[in-house]
Design a protein around this motif. Structure first.
Motif, short mmCIF file in Angstrom:
data_model
loop_
_atom_site.label_atom_id
_atom_site.label_comp_id
_atom_site.label_asym_id
_atom_site.label_seq_id
_atom_site.Cartn_x
_atom_site.Cartn_y
_atom_site.Cartn_z
N VAL A 25 -12.63 -86.54 -27.83
CA VAL A 25 -11.53 -86.65 -28.78
C VAL A 25 -10.47 -85.63 -28.37
CG1 VAL A 25 -10.80 -86.38 -31.18
CG2 VAL A 25 -13.02 -87.36 -30.67
N ILE A 26 -9.24 -86.08 -28.34
CA ILE A 26 -8.13 -85.19 -28.01
C ILE A 26 -7.04 -85.37 -29.06
CG2 ILE A 26 -7.06 -86.87 -26.45
CD1 ILE A 26 -6.13 -84.44 -24.75
N VAL A 27 -6.40 -84.26 -29.42
CA VAL A 27 -5.28 -84.27 -30.36
C VAL A 27 -4.10 -83.63 -29.63
CG1 VAL A 27 -4.41 -83.44 -32.57
CG2 VAL A 27 -6.82 -84.07 -32.34
N ALA A 28 -2.97 -84.28 -29.66
CA ALA A 28 -1.76 -83.75 -29.03
C ALA A 28 -0.58 -83.99 -29.96
CB ALA A 28 -1.51 -84.42 -27.69
N SER A 29 0.37 -83.08 -29.93
CA SER A 29 1.55 -83.19 -30.78
C SER A 29 2.78 -82.84 -29.96
CB SER A 29 1.41 -82.25 -31.97
OG SER A 29 2.51 -82.39 -32.84
N GLU A 46 -8.84 -90.94 -27.40
CA GLU A 46 -9.82 -90.70 -26.35
C GLU A 46 -9.08 -90.36 -25.07
OE1 GLU A 46 -13.22 -93.22 -23.90
OE2 GLU A 46 -12.34 -94.06 -25.72
N PHE A 47 -9.51 -89.27 -24.42
CA PHE A 47 -8.91 -88.87 -23.15
C PHE A 47 -9.56 -89.64 -22.01
CE2 PHE A 47 -8.91 -86.30 -19.31
CZ PHE A 47 -7.56 -86.05 -19.16
N VAL A 48 -8.73 -90.25 -21.17
CA VAL A 48 -9.24 -90.93 -19.97
C VAL A 48 -8.37 -90.54 -18.79
CG1 VAL A 48 -10.20 -92.91 -21.22
CG2 VAL A 48 -7.88 -93.03 -20.37
N LEU A 49 -8.91 -90.69 -17.62
CA LEU A 49 -8.16 -90.43 -16.40
C LEU A 49 -7.92 -91.78 -15.73
CD1 LEU A 49 -7.02 -87.95 -15.05
CD2 LEU A 49 -9.07 -87.82 -13.66
N ASP A 50 -6.67 -92.22 -15.75
CA ASP A 50 -6.31 -93.51 -15.15
C ASP A 50 -6.30 -93.34 -13.63
OD1 ASP A 50 -5.59 -96.14 -15.23
OD2 ASP A 50 -3.54 -95.81 -15.95
N ARG A 110 -4.51 -92.26 -6.70
CA ARG A 110 -3.70 -91.52 -7.68
C ARG A 110 -4.44 -91.47 -9.01
NH1 ARG A 110 1.50 -89.78 -5.91
NH2 ARG A 110 1.86 -89.81 -8.13
N THR A 111 -4.16 -90.45 -9.79
CA THR A 111 -4.72 -90.33 -11.14
C THR A 111 -3.65 -89.84 -12.09
OG1 THR A 111 -5.46 -88.06 -10.79
CG2 THR A 111 -7.06 -89.80 -10.29
N ALA A 112 -3.82 -90.15 -13.37
CA ALA A 112 -2.91 -89.69 -14.40
C ALA A 112 -3.68 -89.56 -15.71
CB ALA A 112 -1.74 -90.65 -14.56
N PRO A 113 -3.40 -88.49 -16.49
CA PRO A 113 -4.06 -88.35 -17.78
C PRO A 113 -3.49 -89.35 -18.79
CG PRO A 113 -2.48 -86.58 -17.45
CD PRO A 113 -2.51 -87.38 -16.18
N VAL A 114 -4.37 -89.96 -19.57
CA VAL A 114 -3.97 -90.96 -20.57
C VAL A 114 -4.74 -90.69 -21.87
CG1 VAL A 114 -3.96 -93.43 -21.15
CG2 VAL A 114 -3.50 -92.69 -18.81
N ILE A 115 -4.07 -90.88 -22.99
CA ILE A 115 -4.74 -90.83 -24.29
C ILE A 115 -4.71 -92.24 -24.86
CG2 ILE A 115 -4.78 -89.87 -26.61
CD1 ILE A 115 -3.22 -87.45 -25.51
#
Length: 139
Positions: free
Chosen positions: A5-9, A74-78, A88-93
């Motif tokens: 679980v990730i929370v971002a603002s 949910e945090f995933v790595l695309d 390549r990778t990118a952080p995704v919520i």
């Protein structure tokens, strides 16, 4: 057991983009800044946020550049391979919840001065999107 679980603002970086899969499922995405470190070591990274289903269909008109939001998901790595063959990778919520925060101007009641010099308070307009969704996201 692992919990993801990730929370971002933050303030949305650019207007949300909406697209549909070949099966007709709606996907909306936008970016949020995430700050790390402090002082001269502070760094800002951008995280892609994705919505699916009814939220993706109804919310993009409210997900505009500069809008303050708090997201939970949910945090995933695309991962993908670019045109040059590089991995390549990118952080995704993947969003489960989104809350719209008011900007400083909207959170305080707007004040107007009437003819005799007294300040008159008027409530800010309701710019928040509807939060009645019938379906759950498909994840």
């Amino acid at each position: 057991m692992a919990i993801n679980v990730i929370v971002a603002s933050g303030n949305i970086g650019k207007d949300a983009e909406q697209r549909w899969t070949p099966n007709g499922k709606c996907i909306a995405s936008f970016s949020l800044p995430v700050k790390q470190g402090y002082g001269e070591h502070e760094k800002t990274s951008w995280v892609q946020c994705r919505l699916f289903g009814p939220k993706a269909e109804k919310l993009p008109q409210y997900l505009t550049k500069g809008t303050k939001v708090t997201v939970t998901g949910e945090f995933v790595l695309d991962e993908w391979t670019d045109q040059q063959g590089n991995k390549r990778t990118a952080p995704v919520i993947i969003l489960n919840d989104i809350d719209f925060g008011a900007s400083g101007q909207q959170s305080n009641q707007r004040q107007k001065t009437n003819g005799n010099g007294r300040q008159q308070q008027t409530p800010p307009p309701n710019n928040e999107p509807p939060m009645n969704f019938d379906d759950e996201p498909p994840f």
